[in-house]
Scaffold this motif. Sequence first.
Motif, PDB file in Angstrom:
ATOM      1  N   THR A 133      11.639  36.764  -9.384  1.00 17.06           N
ATOM      2  CA  THR A 133      10.896  37.129 -10.582  1.00 17.06           C
ATOM      3  C   THR A 133      10.353  38.559 -10.532  1.00 17.06           C
ATOM      4  O   THR A 133      10.009  39.116 -11.564  1.00 17.06           O
ATOM      5  N   LYS A 134      10.293  39.145  -9.341  1.00 16.88           N
ATOM      6  CA  LYS A 134       9.724  40.485  -9.200  1.00 16.88           C
ATOM      7  C   LYS A 134      10.824  41.541  -9.163  1.00 16.88           C
ATOM      8  O   LYS A 134      11.871  41.323  -8.545  1.00 16.88           O
ATOM      9  N   ASP A 137      12.118  42.294  -5.746  1.00 15.12           N
ATOM     10  CA  ASP A 137      13.044  41.308  -5.187  1.00 15.12           C
ATOM     11  C   ASP A 137      14.468  41.564  -5.674  1.00 15.12           C
ATOM     12  O   ASP A 137      15.430  41.470  -4.909  1.00 15.12           O
ATOM     13  N   SER A 167      17.605  41.074 -15.296  1.00 10.08           N
ATOM     14  CA  SER A 167      17.161  40.139 -14.267  1.00 10.08           C
ATOM     15  C   SER A 167      18.159  39.043 -13.930  1.00 10.08           C
ATOM     16  O   SER A 167      17.875  38.192 -13.093  1.00 10.08           O
ATOM     17  N   ARG A 210       9.857  44.135 -19.731  1.00  9.42           N
ATOM     18  CA  ARG A 210       8.738  44.828 -19.081  1.00  9.42           C
ATOM     19  C   ARG A 210       7.518  44.886 -20.012  1.00  9.42           C
ATOM     20  O   ARG A 210       6.376  44.759 -19.569  1.00  9.42           O
ATOM     21  N   GLU A 213       5.685  41.561 -20.264  1.00 11.01           N
ATOM     22  CA  GLU A 213       5.053  41.254 -18.982  1.00 11.01           C
ATOM     23  C   GLU A 213       3.800  42.098 -18.755  1.00 11.01           C
ATOM     24  O   GLU A 213       3.128  41.952 -17.723  1.00 11.01           O
ATOM     25  N   ARG A 215       3.700  45.374 -18.341  1.00  8.78           N
ATOM     26  CA  ARG A 215       3.957  46.484 -17.411  1.00  8.78           C
ATOM     27  C   ARG A 215       4.359  47.712 -18.227  1.00  8.78           C
ATOM     28  O   ARG A 215       5.532  48.054 -18.367  1.00  8.78           O
ATOM     29  N   GLN A 278       6.844  32.450 -17.378  1.00  4.72           N
ATOM     30  CA  GLN A 278       6.239  33.398 -16.448  1.00  4.72           C
ATOM     31  C   GLN A 278       5.644  34.589 -17.194  1.00  4.72           C
ATOM     32  O   GLN A 278       4.594  35.121 -16.813  1.00  4.72           O
TER      33      GLN A 278
END
Length: 328
Positions: A133-134, A137, A167, A210, A213, A215, A278
């Motif tokens: 999810t990051k 990662d 993603s 993004r 989320e 960000r 999420q």
Amino acid sequence: MARKTANDDPLAPVTIAVGQEDLLLERAVQQVVAAARAADADTDVRDLSSDQLQPGTLAELTSPSLFAERKVVVVRNSQDLSADTIKDVKAYLGSPAEEITLVLLHAGAAKGKGLLDAARKAGAREVACPKMTKPADRLAFVRGEFRAAGRSATPEACQALVDAIGSDLRELASACSQLAADVEGTIDDAVVARYYTGRAEASSFTVADRAVEGRAAEALEALRWAIATGVAPVMITSALAQGVRAIGKLASAPRGARPGDLARELGMPPWKIDRVRQQMRGWSADGVATALRAVAAADAGVKGGGDDPEYALEKAVVAIARAARSRR
């Protein structure tokens, strides 16, 4: 990349692949099957869903064969097995059959935890397959893919690939494989741009992901990259609208509903339900309304209602990212 325990023999009597990242789960299965077939080309592979493994089925599958053939038994979604079947599996874990490898795929959550604990206690080989999810990662995953292919890629190239593809791990793996096969020498960001410029859908949805989320800095960076590579502003406003609407739809859906049921009700694929869940953690109803107004203003701006479409998009991205933190 999937993490493994110290017992790293793919032909261990029992392997548990734990997590919800489909690509990593599939790779865990493929690794066991490949090792078994390297040892015996005639290996029999039985791939079962949880509802196909009924009480007594495991005993039938693992009973001694007249020809002593090697066998791999894969059980998917083992957390969903019935109580009686779990008893069968636990009993088997205490005395696994020779020449048979049992692979249990488990989501890793609380459901079916007793089976997972029993497998670990029995010394099963474990492969961790968590959802990535990051961004860090996914970036590490891309680097690992290039290393596994024996190829060198610059940090900028890895980041550009994540930005361009988004993603979806399968798409990232496919892109790494394509670049490794097609490009000689070090893979840099110019190569990535040459191959993936024009992936308007992927790059516009990266901006939207993004932004919803919260960000803002990363969303603005993705926005500038998308515009620089020729993505049409209307594609970006469309992606932003879809991202915010998905938050609103899921926020109003019944709590506790399963992803599959929600997918049918809301018209989204199950993987997207997980992602939106999420993303929606910091959102409020007022935040959704504010973000939708920002998207509408940006849409008008890029369709001729303003002098600077890029500025209209930047304003919308900042407003959406701020709205994503309205509950914090």
